[in-house]
Design a protein around this motif. Structure first.
Motif, PDB file in Angstrom:
ATOM      1  N   ASN A 169       0.821  -1.210   0.000  1.00  0.00           N
ATOM      2  CA  ASN A 169       0.000   0.000   0.000  1.00  0.00           C
ATOM      3  C   ASN A 169       0.862   1.270   0.000  1.00  0.00           C
ATOM      4  OD1 ASN A 169       1.038  -0.269   2.561  1.00  0.00           O
ATOM      5  ND2 ASN A 169      -0.886   0.151   3.634  1.00  0.00           N
ATOM      6  N   ARG A 170       2.123   1.122  -0.397  1.00  0.00           N
ATOM      7  CA  ARG A 170       3.057   2.248  -0.359  1.00  0.00           C
ATOM      8  C   ARG A 170       3.506   2.607  -1.778  1.00  0.00           C
ATOM      9  NH1 ARG A 170       3.724   2.251   5.193  1.00  0.00           N
ATOM     10  NH2 ARG A 170       3.711   0.173   6.150  1.00  0.00           N
ATOM     11  N   SER A 171       4.622   3.267  -1.900  1.00  0.00           N
ATOM     12  CA  SER A 171       5.074   3.751  -3.210  1.00  0.00           C
ATOM     13  C   SER A 171       6.573   3.575  -3.340  1.00  0.00           C
ATOM     14  CB  SER A 171       4.708   5.231  -3.380  1.00  0.00           C
ATOM     15  OG  SER A 171       5.282   6.012  -2.337  1.00  0.00           O
ATOM     16  N   ILE A 172       7.044   3.655  -4.579  1.00  0.00           N
ATOM     17  CA  ILE A 172       8.480   3.687  -4.863  1.00  0.00           C
ATOM     18  C   ILE A 172       8.813   5.079  -5.372  1.00  0.00           C
ATOM     19  CG2 ILE A 172       8.327   2.933  -7.280  1.00  0.00           C
ATOM     20  CD1 ILE A 172      10.936   1.662  -4.748  1.00  0.00           C
ATOM     21  N   VAL A 173       9.942   5.617  -4.946  1.00  0.00           N
ATOM     22  CA  VAL A 173      10.409   6.918  -5.425  1.00  0.00           C
ATOM     23  C   VAL A 173      11.850   6.777  -5.883  1.00  0.00           C
ATOM     24  CG1 VAL A 173      10.839   9.342  -4.869  1.00  0.00           C
ATOM     25  CG2 VAL A 173       8.864   8.166  -3.869  1.00  0.00           C
ATOM     26  N   VAL A 174      12.132   7.259  -7.091  1.00  0.00           N
ATOM     27  CA  VAL A 174      13.493   7.263  -7.642  1.00  0.00           C
ATOM     28  C   VAL A 174      14.042   8.677  -7.522  1.00  0.00           C
ATOM     29  CG1 VAL A 174      14.910   6.824  -9.676  1.00  0.00           C
ATOM     30  CG2 VAL A 174      12.879   5.417  -9.250  1.00  0.00           C
ATOM     31  N   HIS A 175      15.254   8.775  -6.981  1.00  0.00           N
ATOM     32  CA  HIS A 175      15.872  10.071  -6.712  1.00  0.00           C
ATOM     33  C   HIS A 175      17.201  10.212  -7.459  1.00  0.00           C
ATOM     34  CE1 HIS A 175      13.654  10.528  -2.721  1.00  0.00           C
ATOM     35  NE2 HIS A 175      13.651   9.209  -2.846  1.00  0.00           N
ATOM     36  N   ALA A 176      17.591  11.464  -7.702  1.00  0.00           N
ATOM     37  CA  ALA A 176      18.995  11.759  -7.949  1.00  0.00           C
ATOM     38  C   ALA A 176      19.720  11.666  -6.608  1.00  0.00           C
ATOM     39  CB  ALA A 176      19.148  13.157  -8.538  1.00  0.00           C
ATOM     40  N   PHE A 177      21.050  11.564  -6.646  1.00  0.00           N
ATOM     41  CA  PHE A 177      21.777  11.391  -5.390  1.00  0.00           C
ATOM     42  C   PHE A 177      21.632  12.603  -4.471  1.00  0.00           C
ATOM     43  CE2 PHE A 177      25.576  10.802  -2.669  1.00  0.00           C
ATOM     44  CZ  PHE A 177      25.256   9.538  -2.196  1.00  0.00           C
ATOM     45  N   ASN A 178      21.294  13.768  -5.043  1.00  0.00           N
ATOM     46  CA  ASN A 178      21.059  14.954  -4.211  1.00  0.00           C
ATOM     47  C   ASN A 178      19.663  14.948  -3.600  1.00  0.00           C
ATOM     48  OD1 ASN A 178      19.348  15.633  -6.294  1.00  0.00           O
ATOM     49  ND2 ASN A 178      20.509  17.432  -6.969  1.00  0.00           N
ATOM     50  N   THR A 179      18.950  13.832  -3.724  1.00  0.00           N
ATOM     51  CA  THR A 179      17.624  13.528  -3.168  1.00  0.00           C
ATOM     52  C   THR A 179      16.469  14.140  -3.964  1.00  0.00           C
ATOM     53  OG1 THR A 179      17.416  15.336  -1.549  1.00  0.00           O
ATOM     54  CG2 THR A 179      18.621  13.351  -0.849  1.00  0.00           C
ATOM     55  N   THR A 180      16.734  14.824  -5.082  1.00  0.00           N
ATOM     56  CA  THR A 180      15.646  15.296  -5.939  1.00  0.00           C
ATOM     57  C   THR A 180      14.799  14.108  -6.389  1.00  0.00           C
ATOM     58  OG1 THR A 180      16.964  17.146  -6.741  1.00  0.00           O
ATOM     59  CG2 THR A 180      15.084  16.483  -8.090  1.00  0.00           C
ATOM     60  N   ARG A 181      13.496  14.221  -6.260  1.00  0.00           N
ATOM     61  CA  ARG A 181      12.599  13.127  -6.637  1.00  0.00           C
ATOM     62  C   ARG A 181      12.316  13.200  -8.133  1.00  0.00           C
ATOM     63  NH1 ARG A 181       8.687  12.166  -1.345  1.00  0.00           N
ATOM     64  NH2 ARG A 181      10.287  12.730   0.182  1.00  0.00           N
ATOM     65  N   LEU A 182      12.736  12.170  -8.860  1.00  0.00           N
ATOM     66  CA  LEU A 182      12.635  12.176 -10.319  1.00  0.00           C
ATOM     67  C   LEU A 182      11.342  11.548 -10.828  1.00  0.00           C
ATOM     68  CD1 LEU A 182      16.298  11.135 -11.168  1.00  0.00           C
ATOM     69  CD2 LEU A 182      15.343  13.444 -11.072  1.00  0.00           C
ATOM     70  N   ASN A 183      10.940  10.439 -10.213  1.00  0.00           N
ATOM     71  CA  ASN A 183       9.699   9.788 -10.612  1.00  0.00           C
ATOM     72  C   ASN A 183       9.251   8.865  -9.487  1.00  0.00           C
ATOM     73  OD1 ASN A 183       7.464   9.092 -12.127  1.00  0.00           O
ATOM     74  ND2 ASN A 183       8.632   8.552 -13.959  1.00  0.00           N
ATOM     75  N   CYS A 184       8.014   8.404  -9.580  1.00  0.00           N
ATOM     76  CA  CYS A 184       7.449   7.628  -8.485  1.00  0.00           C
ATOM     77  C   CYS A 184       6.270   6.812  -9.001  1.00  0.00           C
ATOM     78  CB  CYS A 184       6.999   8.550  -7.349  1.00  0.00           C
ATOM     79  SG  CYS A 184       5.866   9.877  -7.876  1.00  0.00           S
ATOM     80  N   ALA A 185       5.768   5.924  -8.155  1.00  0.00           N
ATOM     81  CA  ALA A 185       4.609   5.107  -8.522  1.00  0.00           C
ATOM     82  C   ALA A 185       4.097   4.390  -7.290  1.00  0.00           C
ATOM     83  CB  ALA A 185       4.984   4.082  -9.592  1.00  0.00           C
ATOM     84  N   ASN A 186       2.824   4.070  -7.313  1.00  0.00           N
ATOM     85  CA  ASN A 186       2.224   3.280  -6.240  1.00  0.00           C
ATOM     86  C   ASN A 186       2.376   1.790  -6.523  1.00  0.00           C
ATOM     87  OD1 ASN A 186       1.310   5.507  -4.778  1.00  0.00           O
ATOM     88  ND2 ASN A 186      -0.594   5.607  -5.950  1.00  0.00           N
ATOM     89  N   PHE A 187       2.604   1.018  -5.484  1.00  0.00           N
ATOM     90  CA  PHE A 187       2.522  -0.432  -5.607  1.00  0.00           C
ATOM     91  C   PHE A 187       1.053  -0.840  -5.688  1.00  0.00           C
ATOM     92  CE2 PHE A 187       6.788  -0.209  -3.770  1.00  0.00           C
ATOM     93  CZ  PHE A 187       7.451  -1.174  -4.517  1.00  0.00           C
ATOM     94  N   THR A 188       0.762  -1.772  -6.558  1.00  0.00           N
ATOM     95  CA  THR A 188      -0.575  -2.342  -6.658  1.00  0.00           C
ATOM     96  C   THR A 188      -0.458  -3.857  -6.782  1.00  0.00           C
ATOM     97  OG1 THR A 188      -0.606  -2.074  -9.071  1.00  0.00           O
ATOM     98  CG2 THR A 188      -1.566  -0.293  -7.745  1.00  0.00           C
ATOM     99  N   LEU A 189      -1.504  -4.538  -6.388  1.00  0.00           N
ATOM    100  CA  LEU A 189      -1.516  -5.987  -6.493  1.00  0.00           C
ATOM    101  C   LEU A 189      -1.437  -6.388  -7.958  1.00  0.00           C
ATOM    102  CD1 LEU A 189      -1.806  -8.648  -4.898  1.00  0.00           C
ATOM    103  CD2 LEU A 189      -4.289  -8.436  -5.233  1.00  0.00           C
ATOM    104  N   ASP A 190      -0.489  -7.242  -8.269  1.00  0.00           N
ATOM    105  CA  ASP A 190      -0.226  -7.658  -9.651  1.00  0.00           C
ATOM    106  C   ASP A 190      -0.843  -9.036  -9.878  1.00  0.00           C
ATOM    107  OD1 ASP A 190       0.816  -8.375 -12.120  1.00  0.00           O
ATOM    108  OD2 ASP A 190       2.814  -7.571 -11.703  1.00  0.00           O
TER     109      ASP A 190
END
Length: 253
Positions: A169-190
């Protein structure tokens, strides 16, 4: 003066409550090390596919399924189209909250952190039990190229709904190393089917992680919604008692 002293003591008390412990120079959570999860529902997979956003080129997905024996989770990761080598290494984490409907990655809040460890000092990958549960790149390696794929075994994540280690019920976030959030998505039942799993990942990781300790029961595993959660009721009761005593002293001053 006495009132100020009591207030200062209260401030220090609650700062202590929110801090992590340092054991033998290694950070661990306020609630201790992460527990190995032994009873994950087998055959359950959650997938997060990065959003199609015109503000970033980064795309990909991450899937997590319980290991065949129910212990830990096998993650399959594929991210690509990173914008520049100048921002390497890239990092990614499971975050406590889902992405809002408008796709704003900042709404995911902090990392999944049911043991209340905090982000500093950085995760030591040789002791993953001391890291935040959601710090996947900290435990399993940062992204050091503009395309990245990996499959690995994490003993501390869970596909079991209702406990703090659950990521479905959470999300994934991809960052640059300076912690800028580049993209994200929710986990869903697959429901598309189970991942193709390299069984050697499980056998090798299980062998290296085995320490002969007894399996934790469900009651041993803290039930929180993540880093935003408060301390356990036992700790709250204890701190409330101390705080009550300090307030009593203030009234008598």
């Amino acid at each position: 003066m006495r009132a100020f002293s009591v207030a200062a003591s209260l401030s220090g008390l609650f700062a202590l409550a929110s801090s992590q412990a340092i054991v033998d120079g290694v950070a661990t959570g306020t609630l201790g090390d992460a527990e190995i999860i032994y009873d994950n529902p087998v055959g359950v997979t959650y997938t997060a596919t990065l959003l199609e956003k015109n503000t970033t080129s980064v795309r990909g997905y991450i899937s997590g399924s319980a290991a065949p024996n129910g212990t830990g989770v096998i993650f399959t990761v594929e991210f690509y189209n990173f914008p520049s080598t100048e921002l390497l290494p890239y990092i990614y984490h499971i975050h406590d909250q889902p992405v809002s409907s408008d796709g704003n990655c900042t709404t995911t809040k902090a990392h999944q952190d049911p043991y209340i460890r905090g982000e500093k000092p950085l995760c030591d990958p040789t002791q993953p039990q001391t890291c935040q549960v959601g710090d996947l790149s900290g435990k399993h390696g940062n992204i050091t190229e503009l395309s990245y794929s990996a499959q690995y075994y994490d003993l501390y994540a869970s596909t079991k709904d209702g406990i703090g280690a659950f990521f479905g019920n959470r999300s994934i976030v991809v960052h640059a190393f300076n912690t800028t959030r580049l993209n994200c998505a929710n986990f869903t039942l697959d429901t598309s089917g189970e991942q193709d799993v390299d069984v050697n990942i499980v056998s090798n990781a299980t062998a290296s992680a085995s320490d002969g300790s007894a399996s934790p029961t469900e009651s041993d595993i803290p039930v929180f919604t993540g880093a935003a959660s408060a301390l356990s009721s036992m700790r709250l009761t204890s701190f409330a008692a101390v705080a009550g005593g300090l307030f009593g002293a203030l009234l008598l001053a």
